[in-house]
Scaffold this motif. Structure first.
Motif, PDB file in Angstrom:
ATOM      1  N   VAL A  29       0.740  -1.076   0.015  1.00  0.00           N
ATOM      2  CA  VAL A  29      -0.131  -0.076   0.096  1.00  0.00           C
ATOM      3  C   VAL A  29       0.858   1.484  -0.001  1.00  0.00           C
ATOM      4  CG1 VAL A  29      -1.853   1.324   1.209  1.00  0.00           C
ATOM      5  CG2 VAL A  29      -1.991  -1.200   1.192  1.00  0.00           C
ATOM      6  N   ALA A 128      -5.894  -1.313  -0.595  1.00  0.00           N
ATOM      7  CA  ALA A 128      -5.992  -1.391   0.755  1.00  0.00           C
ATOM      8  C   ALA A 128      -6.968  -2.691   1.287  1.00  0.00           C
ATOM      9  CB  ALA A 128      -6.442  -0.069   1.171  1.00  0.00           C
ATOM     10  N   ALA A 131      -5.100  -6.166   0.367  1.00  0.00           N
ATOM     11  CA  ALA A 131      -3.510  -6.088   0.510  1.00  0.00           C
ATOM     12  C   ALA A 131      -2.817  -7.343   0.560  1.00  0.00           C
ATOM     13  CB  ALA A 131      -3.299  -5.284   1.947  1.00  0.00           C
TER      14      ALA A 131
END
Length: 151
Positions: A29, A128, A131
């Motif tokens: 991320v 996100a 991930a």
């Protein structure tokens, strides 16, 4: 990203939004965020250069070549962009200049920026939510356990 872009604006084919979403997703991320910042800065600078070149000189083969050269040099030297930002600056300047040559360069520039922002947001959210696994805590625990055994 395509669906969101088509709900927000009236461009019939917002292809840049999903392409940007795919390019936004990186292995971590943190890398996705740093690449996104570079990409957004590059898009802004590239679009500004294309609009300025169109207004000052118009669109000719040599202007496109000059824009590519100036974008590469300015991205590195003036704007201090990384590779992702320089590439995006060059591609954005070239695309907006060519596609906007039909007379609506401000509209093309606006769609280009908006689709990039939409695609970046979708890519960051996807990255996100999905991930990749973080192996660092296990590795740290193993190193601490080894250190304990050694001591």
């Amino acid at each position: 990203a395509w669906l969101i872009a088509s709900l927000i604006h009236d461009d019939p084919q917002p292809v840049l939004a999903p392409i940007t979403a795919v390019f936004t997703i990186q292995l971590t991320v943190a890398r996705s965020v740093s690449g996104s910042v570079q990409r957004l800065l590059g898009v802004g600078a590239g679009v500004a250069m294309a609009v300025a070149a169109n207004r000052l000189v118009g669109v000719h083969w040599w202007v496109i070549g000059l824009i590519v050269l100036v974008s590469l040099a300015a991205g590195l030297r003036v704007f201090n962009l990384g590779p992702a930002g320089v590439e995006q600056m060059t591609v954005s300047a070239m695309l907006v200049l060519i596609v906007g040559s039909g007379g609506n360069i401000v509209g093309v520039a606006g769609y280009h920026i908006l689709d990039t922002v939409i695609g970046t947001a979708v890519g960051l959210v996807a990255n996100a939510l999905i991930a990749p696994p973080n192996h660092l805590p296990r590795a740290q625990a193993a190193i601490h356990a080894l250190g304990d055994r050694l001591s």
